[in-house]
Write a protein that holds these residues in place. Structure first.
Motif, mmCIF file in Angstrom:
data_model
loop_
_atom_site.group_PDB
_atom_site.id
_atom_site.type_symbol
_atom_site.label_atom_id
_atom_site.label_comp_id
_atom_site.label_asym_id
_atom_site.label_seq_id
_atom_site.Cartn_x
_atom_site.Cartn_y
_atom_site.Cartn_z
ATOM 1 N N ALA A 97 19.144 9.201 -60.741
ATOM 2 C CA ALA A 97 19.869 8.006 -61.157
ATOM 3 C C ALA A 97 18.881 7.035 -61.790
ATOM 4 N N ILE A 98 19.330 6.388 -62.860
ATOM 5 C CA ILE A 98 18.570 5.333 -63.522
ATOM 6 C C ILE A 98 19.371 4.036 -63.397
ATOM 7 N N SER A 99 18.676 2.950 -63.067
ATOM 8 C CA SER A 99 19.345 1.659 -62.903
ATOM 9 C C SER A 99 19.857 1.158 -64.246
ATOM 10 N N ARG A 100 21.139 0.835 -64.298
ATOM 11 C CA ARG A 100 21.705 0.393 -65.573
ATOM 12 C C ARG A 100 20.996 -0.858 -66.100
ATOM 13 N N GLY A 101 20.622 -1.739 -65.196
ATOM 14 C CA GLY A 101 19.974 -2.978 -65.608
ATOM 15 C C GLY A 101 18.610 -2.787 -66.222
ATOM 16 N N CYS A 102 18.049 -1.581 -66.140
ATOM 17 C CA CYS A 102 16.724 -1.317 -66.715
ATOM 18 C C CYS A 102 16.778 -0.864 -68.164
ATOM 19 N N TYR A 103 17.949 -0.512 -68.665
ATOM 20 C CA TYR A 103 18.019 -0.120 -70.078
ATOM 21 C C TYR A 103 17.659 -1.301 -70.972
ATOM 22 N N ASP A 104 17.029 -1.013 -72.084
ATOM 23 C CA ASP A 104 16.811 -2.076 -73.070
ATOM 24 C C ASP A 104 18.157 -2.632 -73.525
ATOM 25 N N ASP A 105 19.147 -1.746 -73.643
ATOM 26 C CA ASP A 105 20.508 -2.177 -73.960
ATOM 27 C C ASP A 105 21.471 -1.621 -72.909
ATOM 28 N N PRO A 106 21.705 -2.378 -71.847
ATOM 29 C CA PRO A 106 22.590 -1.875 -70.785
ATOM 30 C C PRO A 106 24.008 -1.577 -71.283
ATOM 31 N N ASN A 107 24.388 -2.165 -72.410
ATOM 32 C CA ASN A 107 25.734 -1.934 -72.935
ATOM 33 C C ASN A 107 25.842 -0.670 -73.774
ATOM 34 N N ALA A 108 24.739 0.060 -73.864
ATOM 35 C CA ALA A 108 24.784 1.347 -74.560
ATOM 36 C C ALA A 108 25.476 2.415 -73.713
#
Ligand SMILES: [Zn+2]
Ligand SMILES: [Zn+2]
Length: 162
Positions: A97-108
């Motif tokens: 699992a990867i934390s959604r908040g860690c994406y450069d663009d969480p809305n991707a």
């Protein structure tokens, strides 16, 4: 393989890239995720283990034994800034699992389900037309659970059948 999703921690020492879209992205309202994040729920994406690559930034891990399955869950975090980057699971060794908040663009990525809604905190709303599971998506012996879908947003603690 080109990265399709990239992200990193708060201080920028830990970076990751994913070579494919996630298998799914969901919000977990279990009490472990509430405590681990220090907030109301944990939004996470599941990937095949080898689809995510980390840079050389050192990750540390904390080991927690699940109350339900009694298997280990590993919390991976940046030792400099403490950001939770994701989880791995003794029970499901092929995914991470990867934390959604860690994406450069969480809305991707799109949040398509909510799990463990029976322990969701008061004031948390569950959206319409997404799969909601009172507990996990499957029983401990692997049988799939039936999702509940709401016609309109609903406050978690007022959800029927919790
Ligand atoms: Zn960091
Ligand atoms: Zn959880």
């Amino acid at each position: 393989m080109p990265a399709v999703l990239e992200g990193g921690c708060l201080c920028g020492k830990v970076r990751f890239s994913a070579s494919q879209p996630p298998l799914r992205t969901f919000a977990c309202h279990c009490t472990f995720c509430q405590r681990m994040t220090g907030t109301s729920f944990y939004a996470e994406s599941l990937f095949p283990m080898d689809a995510v690559r980390f840079n050389d930034g050192e990750l540390r891990q904390y080991e927690h034994r699940s109350d339900g399955s009694h298997k280990k869950v590993f919390v991976h975090f940046c030792p400099s800034c403490g950001t939770t980057m994701g989880l791995t699971f003794e029970r499901w060794p092929d995914v991470r699992a990867i934390s959604r908040g860690c994406y450069d663009d969480p809305n991707a990525v799109e949040l398509t389900s909510h799990i463990w809604t029976r322990s969701a905190q008061s004031g948390v709303a569950l959206p319409a037309d997404v799969d909601c599971f009172a507990m996990a998506r499957a029983t401990l012996d692997g049988r799939p659970e039936v999702a509940l879908r709401h016609e309109a947003p609903v406050l978690a603690r007022q959800e029927s059948g919790r």
